[in-house]
Motif scaffolding. Structure first.
Motif, PDB file in Angstrom:
ATOM      1  N   VAL A  66      21.185  33.798  32.285  1.00  0.00           N
ATOM      2  CA  VAL A  66      21.366  34.703  33.421  1.00  0.00           C
ATOM      3  C   VAL A  66      20.326  34.350  34.472  1.00  0.00           C
ATOM      4  CG1 VAL A  66      21.568  37.099  34.173  1.00  0.00           C
ATOM      5  CG2 VAL A  66      22.101  36.490  31.801  1.00  0.00           C
ATOM      6  N   MET A  67      20.797  33.865  35.618  1.00  0.00           N
ATOM      7  CA  MET A  67      19.890  33.449  36.679  1.00  0.00           C
ATOM      8  C   MET A  67      19.362  34.655  37.440  1.00  0.00           C
ATOM      9  SD  MET A  67      20.012  30.261  36.083  1.00  0.00           S
ATOM     10  CE  MET A  67      19.354  29.318  37.452  1.00  0.00           C
ATOM     11  N   GLY A 103      27.369  33.446  39.874  1.00  0.00           N
ATOM     12  CA  GLY A 103      27.572  34.432  40.940  1.00  0.00           C
ATOM     13  C   GLY A 103      26.587  34.258  42.084  1.00  0.00           C
ATOM     14  N   GLU A 104      27.036  34.597  43.294  1.00  0.00           N
ATOM     15  CA  GLU A 104      26.190  34.454  44.478  1.00  0.00           C
ATOM     16  C   GLU A 104      25.477  35.746  44.857  1.00  0.00           C
ATOM     17  OE1 GLU A 104      25.496  31.646  46.408  1.00  0.00           O
ATOM     18  OE2 GLU A 104      26.364  30.651  44.660  1.00  0.00           O
ATOM     19  N   SER A 105      25.784  36.826  44.171  1.00  0.00           N
ATOM     20  CA  SER A 105      25.141  38.121  44.449  1.00  0.00           C
ATOM     21  C   SER A 105      24.747  38.762  43.132  1.00  0.00           C
ATOM     22  CB  SER A 105      26.092  39.046  45.212  1.00  0.00           C
ATOM     23  OG  SER A 105      27.198  39.404  44.381  1.00  0.00           O
ATOM     24  N   GLU A 106      23.924  39.816  43.225  1.00  0.00           N
ATOM     25  CA  GLU A 106      23.484  40.522  42.024  1.00  0.00           C
ATOM     26  C   GLU A 106      24.673  41.078  41.248  1.00  0.00           C
ATOM     27  OE1 GLU A 106      20.784  44.452  41.276  1.00  0.00           O
ATOM     28  OE2 GLU A 106      19.931  42.920  42.586  1.00  0.00           O
ATOM     29  N   GLU A 107      25.646  41.651  41.959  1.00  0.00           N
ATOM     30  CA  GLU A 107      26.831  42.214  41.301  1.00  0.00           C
ATOM     31  C   GLU A 107      27.681  41.117  40.679  1.00  0.00           C
ATOM     32  OE1 GLU A 107      29.538  44.747  39.716  1.00  0.00           O
ATOM     33  OE2 GLU A 107      27.566  45.223  40.547  1.00  0.00           O
ATOM     34  N   ALA A 108      27.816  39.989  41.383  1.00  0.00           N
ATOM     35  CA  ALA A 108      28.620  38.883  40.849  1.00  0.00           C
ATOM     36  C   ALA A 108      27.981  38.293  39.600  1.00  0.00           C
ATOM     37  CB  ALA A 108      28.797  37.808  41.920  1.00  0.00           C
ATOM     38  N   ILE A 109      26.654  38.207  39.592  1.00  0.00           N
ATOM     39  CA  ILE A 109      25.945  37.717  38.403  1.00  0.00           C
ATOM     40  C   ILE A 109      26.178  38.670  37.234  1.00  0.00           C
ATOM     41  CG2 ILE A 109      23.641  37.337  37.414  1.00  0.00           C
ATOM     42  CD1 ILE A 109      22.798  36.274  40.188  1.00  0.00           C
ATOM     43  N   LYS A 115      31.739  39.093  31.612  1.00  0.00           N
ATOM     44  CA  LYS A 115      32.795  38.176  31.155  1.00  0.00           C
ATOM     45  C   LYS A 115      32.327  37.339  29.964  1.00  0.00           C
ATOM     46  CE  LYS A 115      34.873  37.783  35.754  1.00  0.00           C
ATOM     47  NZ  LYS A 115      35.044  36.906  36.940  1.00  0.00           N
ATOM     48  N   MET A 116      31.074  36.875  30.013  1.00  0.00           N
ATOM     49  CA  MET A 116      30.537  36.094  28.896  1.00  0.00           C
ATOM     50  C   MET A 116      30.548  36.902  27.599  1.00  0.00           C
ATOM     51  SD  MET A 116      27.157  34.114  30.322  1.00  0.00           S
ATOM     52  CE  MET A 116      27.229  32.792  31.536  1.00  0.00           C
ATOM     53  N   VAL A 117      30.110  38.168  27.705  1.00  0.00           N
ATOM     54  CA  VAL A 117      29.973  39.004  26.508  1.00  0.00           C
ATOM     55  C   VAL A 117      31.333  39.488  26.018  1.00  0.00           C
ATOM     56  CG1 VAL A 117      29.007  41.147  25.581  1.00  0.00           C
ATOM     57  CG2 VAL A 117      27.628  39.705  27.102  1.00  0.00           C
ATOM     58  N   GLN A 118      32.093  40.105  26.897  1.00  0.00           N
ATOM     59  CA  GLN A 118      33.375  40.680  26.480  1.00  0.00           C
ATOM     60  C   GLN A 118      34.408  39.615  26.146  1.00  0.00           C
ATOM     61  OE1 GLN A 118      34.506  43.536  29.513  1.00  0.00           O
ATOM     62  NE2 GLN A 118      32.996  45.020  28.800  1.00  0.00           N
ATOM     63  N   GLY A 119      34.292  38.449  26.775  1.00  0.00           N
ATOM     64  CA  GLY A 119      35.186  37.354  26.457  1.00  0.00           C
ATOM     65  C   GLY A 119      34.734  36.524  25.268  1.00  0.00           C
ATOM     66  N   LYS A 120      33.604  36.929  24.660  1.00  0.00           N
ATOM     67  CA  LYS A 120      33.035  36.238  23.495  1.00  0.00           C
ATOM     68  C   LYS A 120      32.863  34.742  23.772  1.00  0.00           C
ATOM     69  CE  LYS A 120      34.968  39.597  20.252  1.00  0.00           C
ATOM     70  NZ  LYS A 120      33.729  40.374  20.196  1.00  0.00           N
ATOM     71  N   ARG A 121      32.368  34.449  24.973  1.00  0.00           N
ATOM     72  CA  ARG A 121      32.171  33.058  25.372  1.00  0.00           C
ATOM     73  C   ARG A 121      30.823  32.508  24.925  1.00  0.00           C
ATOM     74  NH1 ARG A 121      34.217  33.578  31.699  1.00  0.00           N
ATOM     75  NH2 ARG A 121      36.283  34.480  31.248  1.00  0.00           N
TER      76      ARG A 121
END
Length: 341
Positions: A66-67, A103-109, A115-121
């Protein structure tokens, strides 16, 4: 035609199940057998089917990063590429992949993380910052996924795995370094105070002044953000009736910007003003003059954060430890003893 597990098993004279256990590094297989099978795999050019491994082991063998800001902004700060270098080194050893928020914004990040967590990526995440009112860490706590914070977690720190420097102590030592050179008027320039690292370093700076019976001058303490520029800050501070002779700044980029702005005002470093910064990146070494800087061992911060995360992924019940990476002052030409007038 692709080499299969059965092909490897036949060549190594073992059962296909043994090859599968070697791939998963099962403790039930002896080191001698593992070496034998791995040698055959290498000689035959066997490559693991990653998707099949995910299905069998229910593991992605991937960790998320997470950047702090957008990827482009973060990678322009030499701190983050060096952190990633440390993370990558450990992940390579453990055969893990990396996925970075884009993501380019705090909300997008934040949405990237969801998506990473819920998509089990990913199997776990490294949060490369600690920030007040951040949405990411509370979400990760609630989700139950393993994660590590680079920095001191805000809130229930004893319940979150973290890797950090002792930033209060480091800033106190940086400030005392200038004080020992005879500087009694020392200013502080930091990044946005909602980031824990900036707040901790400001605290250490003020502690040093108190311990040395020096007055804390509010006009000497500045925070930079998108609306507060370095040039304006330097003008405000250096145009005071009693301007500082020393600066503690929270990173090398800020130190370089300070150098450039002082040069525009014909203020010489270190003849008129001394500067000490943090992180000891290549920017500190290439600045003119080179910056005295606190080496925070950025690579080690990344390496240890990945190590802690993978340990937690493999053993979810392990206790949430905090790892402190030591710091050291690297002296260069941006500091000198104050001239007695």
């Amino acid at each position: 035609m692709a080499v299969t597990i059965k092909d490897v098993a036949r060549e190594a004279n073992v059962a296909p199940s043994t090859v599968s256990r070697v791939i998963s590094d099962s403790p039930r297989i002896s080191e001698k057998t593992k070496r034998k099978v791995r040698k055959v795999m290498e000689e035959m050019g066997y490559h693991l089917n990653h998707n099949a491994r995910v299905l069998v082991q229910k593991s992605t063998q991937t960790i998320g990063i997470v950047m702090k800001n957008s990827t482009s902004a973060s990678l322009h700060d030499p701190f983050f590429p060096e952190v990633l270098r440390g993370i990558s080194a450990l992940c390579h050893q453990q055969e893990y992949n990396i996925s970075i928020t884009t993501g380019e914004s705090e909300e997008a990040i934040f949405q990237d993380v969801v998506k990473m967590v819920q998509g089990k990526r990913v199997d776990g995440l490294i949060v490369s910052y600690s920030k007040k009112d951040d949405k990411v860490v509370p979400f990760l706590v609630q989700s139950g996924i393993p994660f590590v914070v680079v920095g001191k977690p805000i809130g229930k720190a004893n319940e979150i795995m973290s890797v950090d420097n002792d930033n209060i102590r480091a800033a106190r030592e940086a400030t005392e370094f200038l004080i020992q050179l005879g500087h009694k008027k020392v200013a502080f320039i930091g990044e946005q105070p909602q980031f824990e690292v900036a707040a901790a370093r400001r605290t250490g700076y003020m502690e040093a002044l108190r311990l040395n019976d020096l007055e804390i001058e509010p006009a000497y303490i500045k925070s930079l953000d998108k609306t507060v520029l370095m040039k304006e800050t330097v003008d405000e501070v250096m145009d005071l009736p009693n301007p500082p002779t020393g600066f503690v700044v929270t990173d090398d980029i800020t130190g370089l910007n300070l150098l450039l702005c002082l040069r525009e005002k014909n203020i010489k470093v270190p003849d008129d003003v001394s500067i000490i910064s943090f992180n000891n990146t290549f920017i500190a070494q290439l600045a003119t003059p080179p910056l005295t800087s606190i080496d925070t061992q950025i690579y080690q911060l990344g390496y240890e954060s990945a190590k802690c995360l993978i340990e937690e992924i493999k053993n979810p019940s392990m206790f949430k430890k905090s790892v402190i990476i030591p710091t050291i002052i690297v002296e260069r030409e941006s500091c000198m003893a104050i001239k007695v007038k």
